[in-house]
Design an enzyme around this catalytic site. Structure first.
Site, mmCIF file in Angstrom:
data_model
loop_
_atom_site.group_PDB
_atom_site.id
_atom_site.type_symbol
_atom_site.label_atom_id
_atom_site.label_comp_id
_atom_site.label_asym_id
_atom_site.label_seq_id
_atom_site.Cartn_x
_atom_site.Cartn_y
_atom_site.Cartn_z
ATOM 1 N N SER A 136 2.782 -0.402 3.450
ATOM 2 C CA SER A 136 1.506 0.390 2.833
ATOM 3 C C SER A 136 1.259 1.753 3.420
ATOM 4 O O SER A 136 1.916 2.805 3.577
ATOM 5 C CB SER A 136 0.514 -0.536 2.908
ATOM 6 O OG SER A 136 -0.502 -0.160 2.054
ATOM 7 N N ASP A 270 2.143 -3.240 -8.501
ATOM 8 C CA ASP A 270 1.377 -2.744 -7.334
ATOM 9 C C ASP A 270 0.310 -1.780 -7.588
ATOM 10 O O ASP A 270 0.630 -0.740 -8.085
ATOM 11 C CB ASP A 270 2.171 -2.153 -6.054
ATOM 12 C CG ASP A 270 1.688 -1.688 -4.851
ATOM 13 O OD1 ASP A 270 0.394 -1.738 -4.736
ATOM 14 O OD2 ASP A 270 2.351 -1.752 -3.631
ATOM 15 N N HIS A 299 1.754 -6.554 -3.056
ATOM 16 C CA HIS A 299 1.590 -5.608 -2.179
ATOM 17 C C HIS A 299 1.495 -6.154 -0.541
ATOM 18 O O HIS A 299 2.201 -5.693 0.549
ATOM 19 C CB HIS A 299 0.405 -4.700 -2.461
ATOM 20 C CG HIS A 299 0.202 -3.413 -1.424
ATOM 21 N ND1 HIS A 299 0.960 -2.251 -1.857
ATOM 22 C CD2 HIS A 299 -0.403 -3.268 -0.440
ATOM 23 C CE1 HIS A 299 0.468 -1.298 -0.888
ATOM 24 N NE2 HIS A 299 -0.228 -2.153 -0.173
#
Length: 324
Positions: A136, A270, A299
């Site tokens: 991320s 996502d 995610h």
């Protein structure tokens, strides 16, 4: 049920100050100190995990154990929390009490980049090659690290569900930006009140929040209890607010310069980095190793798919490791 090999994995836990901020480090494998140049037992390679946000090392506990075992226990696998995202143990403050001027705004996005570079400088020998596995916003941090410290011996960077562009314009960003940038202070009081609950009640609340998952990693539940700390939440939300404002344009220059070292892995559903971000980067870098998830992983894969992700990464890196 963990396999016997994972159950017996040496796992070392440290709470340290890095750039003056409390930092949680989990180290998988027998190597605890990689800073001594003169040591004959230094490994050739370190796998270092750069977390997402919340940047709590505990979320990646199962992931690093599975990765370490998948690598036949040949290389250390470390995860370093973001500055101030961990609840320090009793007797340790969130910020070090020292006269030495530490990094300005260490809890901000730029500070988190410098925090990781500082950690490597102080804790890892320059002779050791690195595999950076980022998740991320950790992917943005990793690209910045490679941009600012080209001397790092990065063998590979694996960027999982990369939030490296247009975060505020993503479906989740549109929803969260007003909350993070204008209303985050309103969240502190309820968190403060919840912090007085018994640990068992906090764990029950976390289980309730994650009830929709078929299988949830137990370490995710215990780690999530940190989110009842006002100091942790304040640092987490502050960093997130900066992400919305600062992660705008993709750094295509750094990507181009390091393309052969990068593996991108995008999700199909996502809401932080939607599939058209994948389509566009794939078009801009047709020769890049840019993959689209075919397994439907979320995610926040650490909540329920750590072992599956670790197995995939081990497979991706086999060629690199055989050439060492």
């Amino acid at each position: 049920m963990r396999s016997p090999s994972e159950e017996s994995v040496p796992l070392h836990e440290e709470f340290i100050y890095c750039c003056g901020a409390a930092t949680h480090v989990l180290k998988c494998g027998p190597w605890k100190d990689l800073s001594k140049d003169e040591s004959k037992n230094l490994p050739r390679l370190l796998f270092m995990i750069i977390p997402g946000n919340p940047g709590l090392a505990g979320y990646y506990r199962t992931f690093i154990q599975a990765l370490y075992c998948g690598l036949n226990q040949q290389y250390p696998v470390w995860v370093v929390s973001h500055a101030g995202h961990c609840k320090p143990p009793s007797g340790m403050e969130m910020i070090e009490d020292t006269d030495i001027k530490e990094l300005e705004d260490v809890f901000g996005l730029n500070g988190q980049v410098e925090h990781k570079l500082n950690f490597l400088k102080k804790n890892v020998s320059k002779e050791i090659k690195l595999v950076l596995i980022a998740h991320s916003i950790g992917c943005y941090i990793t690209l910045e690290m490679m941009k600012r410290a080209s001397e790092l011996q990065v063998l590979r960077s694996v960027l999982l569900f990369p939030t490296i562009e247009r975060m505020a314009q993503s479906p989740q960003g549109k929803l969260m930006t007003p909350l993070l940038c204008k209303l985050r202070y309103a969240l502190y009081m309820p968190v403060y009140l919840l912090s007085f609950l018994p640990e068992g009640v906090k764990a029950s609340l976390v289980r309730f929040a994650l009830r929709g998952m078929k299988t949830c990693d137990e370490s995710s539940i215990t780690t999530s209890i940190n989110l009842f700390s006002v100091d942790c939440i304040a640092n987490i939300l502050y960093m997130a607010s900066q992400e919305m404002m600062k992660v705008v344009e993709r750094d295509s220059t750094t990507i181009k310069q390091n393309l052969k070292k990068l593996i991108f892995y995008y999700g199909t559903g996502d809401s932080w980095c939607p599939q058209h971000y994948y389509d566009e980067i794939k078009m801009d870098f047709p020769d890049g190793d840019i993959r689209l998830c075919e397994k439907g992983l979320r995610h926040a894969f650490v909540l329920d798919a750590s072992k599956e992700m670790a197995a995939m990464i081990t497979d991706w890196l086999q060629d690199d490791l055989t050439k060492l």
